[in-house]
Write a protein that holds these residues in place. Structure first.
Motif, PDB file in Angstrom:
ATOM      1  N   ASN A 281      -1.678  -2.002  -2.676  1.00  0.00           N
ATOM      2  CA  ASN A 281      -1.910  -0.529  -2.111  1.00  0.00           C
ATOM      3  C   ASN A 281      -1.662   0.654  -2.746  1.00  0.00           C
ATOM      4  OD1 ASN A 281       1.059  -1.319  -1.949  1.00  0.00           O
ATOM      5  ND2 ASN A 281       1.215   0.718  -0.791  1.00  0.00           N
TER       6      ASN A 281
ATOM      7  N   GLU B  48       8.509  -4.304   6.999  1.00  0.00           N
ATOM      8  CA  GLU B  48       7.183  -5.015   7.109  1.00  0.00           C
ATOM      9  C   GLU B  48       7.225  -6.264   7.845  1.00  0.00           C
ATOM     10  OE1 GLU B  48       4.613  -5.611   3.850  1.00  0.00           O
ATOM     11  OE2 GLU B  48       5.693  -3.816   2.691  1.00  0.00           O
TER      12      GLU B  48
ATOM     13  N   HIS C  91      10.752  -4.010   3.062  1.00  0.00           N
ATOM     14  CA  HIS C  91      10.112  -5.079   3.158  1.00  0.00           C
ATOM     15  C   HIS C  91      10.765  -5.792   4.529  1.00  0.00           C
ATOM     16  CE1 HIS C  91       8.635  -5.845  -1.058  1.00  0.00           C
ATOM     17  NE2 HIS C  91       7.875  -4.855  -0.307  1.00  0.00           N
TER      18      HIS C  91
END
Ligand code: AMP
Ligand code: ZN
Length: 466
Positions: free
Chosen positions: A68, A250, A247
């Motif tokens: 990304n 996520e 993370h």
């Protein structure tokens, strides 16, 4: 396929890599926030990821890598407060956010070229995936995992029983620290913004069912990784700083939307590059860029060589002395290799196996497949260069190793640069020699001499060009 061990942050163990689909590997690598130059610390992480991908490819995996570009939503504070880094960069340089993003993305891609980092198969910009991100939040909302406050839509982390696992967080401890929490409306200190409302007019903002605003940084990575790699995929990487917040969040979002226990099978994290014992960081203001290296006479590939001398899971200290030593080491290596003969035709025709030296090849694969042990892989390379193996076979093996190391090792002495026509005659002569057709070899020698090229045959079957 050979066994590959990778250190999985999920269980803090080296674990055998088993892909979801045989022979394939889906890889998501968190990319840059493009509001400033990447520093050489950031680039350490991207080199570790590049080496990971090359290792998988060397082992025969077909890798699909997605990275990304964060051009919206990354705030200056991990606690979902502060300014959007892109808006801050735009103010600093008196440009639009779009110009800032475009400029630093371009420089970032140039850094990749300089460092011989392979570009991902898919680059994805957060601002190109607003629709997907809104859809993602809707799904979470439907499952009752979100709530709205005056400044945005938040993920309720208390609904995810496994929230603390990746980072081994002490959630009780965090609750005790709740007094310092900035946002009083949050239900839990670890809750994070999925969508933030524009407090005042911003250059980047979009309409959503909850209000005009912009997506949270964690959301973009979940939405884009799942979009391109599926609800479950093999590997997700980043620097160690991403473990406790980015993370972890996520992982919570992925669970929320896919319902899978572990949407990502392997989480891999690279350690920090330090400078004067502190983390090198954009916000810390102590950062060095690739341009700074170049200005000081350090080539980007010597920097790559410097990094490969340390394991990706150990902290590494940056110093100019160490960089100069790496430059010398790299130059010496290139000099030694440039003296080697080209791979012989026979070897080239026979392809990888017959051309390489199996003893060294085996050691090399063992090193790289042991959680990317690049210091050991470099030691194998050095012992190969020093060995008394046939010169052209050495080069052939080095060409193979360089597929993983990415150090542009296959170089020849500059003064001996030969035209393709001359090289063709030399190759034909080598083949004639190997086939013991000495008459033809002599004819070709004369032909070459007429063009001013003198060939000295060597005892090991190789040759030197004068
Ligand atoms: P950022 O652009 O700040 O999102 O960071 C890009 C990548 O660089 C992330 O994967 C970070 O974890 C990583 N990173 C940041 N600082 C360092 C450092 N000093 N050493 C190694 N990696 C870093
Ligand atoms: Zn990310």
């Amino acid at each position: 396929m050979n066994k590959i061990l990778l250190y999985n942050t999920l269980n803090r163990k080296k674990q055998e890599f088993k892909p979801l689909k045989s022979g394939k590997a889906g890889l998501y690598t968190c990319g840059p926030t493009v509001y400033d130059f990447a520093h050489v610390g950031n680039l350490r992480t991207y080199i570790f990821e590049d080496v990971l991908r090359r290792t998988l490819e060397y082992n025969g995996y077909k890798v699909k890598q997605v990275m990304n570009i964060t051009d919206v939503g990354h705030l200056t504070s991990d606690a979902d407060s502060g300014e959007d880094k892109l808006e801050k960069g735009a103010k600093r340089e008196n440009k639009t956010v779009w110009e800032i993003a475009e400029f630093y993305t371009k420089v970032f891609k140039e850094n990749f070229k300089d460092l011989n980092i392979q570009e991902p198969h898919i680059w994805c910009k957060a601002t190109d995936y607003i629709k997907e991100q809104i859809k993602f939040v809707k799904k979470l909302e439907k499952k009752g995992l979100t709530y709205k406050t005056s400044d945005g839509v938040y993920f309720n982390t208390s609904k995810y029983p496994d929230y603390a696992k990746l980072a081994k967080l002490n959630l009780e401890g965090q609750k005790e620290g709740v007094r310092v929490e900035v946002n009083q409306e949050k239900k839990n200190p670890t809750d994070f913004a999925l969508w933030k409302f524009s407090a005042s007019r911003r250059q980047m903002e979009w309409k959503s069912p909850w209000g005009t605003g912009f997506p949270g940084w964690h959301l973009e990575c979940s939405a884009m990784s799942i979009k391109h790699l599926g609800k479950e995929f093999d590997i997700h990487c980043g620097g160690v700083d991403h473990i406790p917040v980015h993370h972890t969040n996520e992982r919570a979002q992925n669970w929320g939307t896919t319902g899978k226990d572990e949407s990502v099978k392997f989480w891999l994290h690279g350690e920090f590059l330090l400078i004067n014992k502190d983390r090198m960081g954009k916000s810390e203001g102590n950062f060095i860029t690739i341009q700074t290296l170049k200005d000081k006479g350090i080539s980007p590939l010597a920097y790559r060589y410097f990094l490969l001398q340390a394991h990706y899971r150990t902290k590494l200290n940056f110093s100019w002395e160490a960089l100069e030593a790496a430059q010398t080491g790299y130059d010496n290596l290139i000099r030694d290799i440039s003296n080697l003969d080209p791979p012989s035709l026979k070897l080239r025709r026979g392809g990888k196996e017959s051309g390489s030296l199996p003893k060294f090849e085996e050691k090399f694969i063992k090193a790289i497949n042991d959680d990317l042990n690049m210091p050991e892989a470099l030691a194998v390379l050095r012992s190969l260069v020093k060995s008394d193996s046939p010169s052209s076979a050495k080069r052939q093996t080095i060409i193979q190793f360089d597929k993983v190391l990415g150090l542009n090792l296959n170089q020849y002495k500059k003064e001996k640069a030969l035209s393709p026509e001359v090289q063709k005659l030399i190759d034909e002569r080598q083949q004639a020699r190997q086939e013991k057709d000495f008459k033809k070899a002599d004819e070709l020698r004369h032909k070459l001499e007429k063009q001013g090229i003198k060939i000295n045959d060597k005892a090991d079957g190789g040759y030197e060009v004068e």
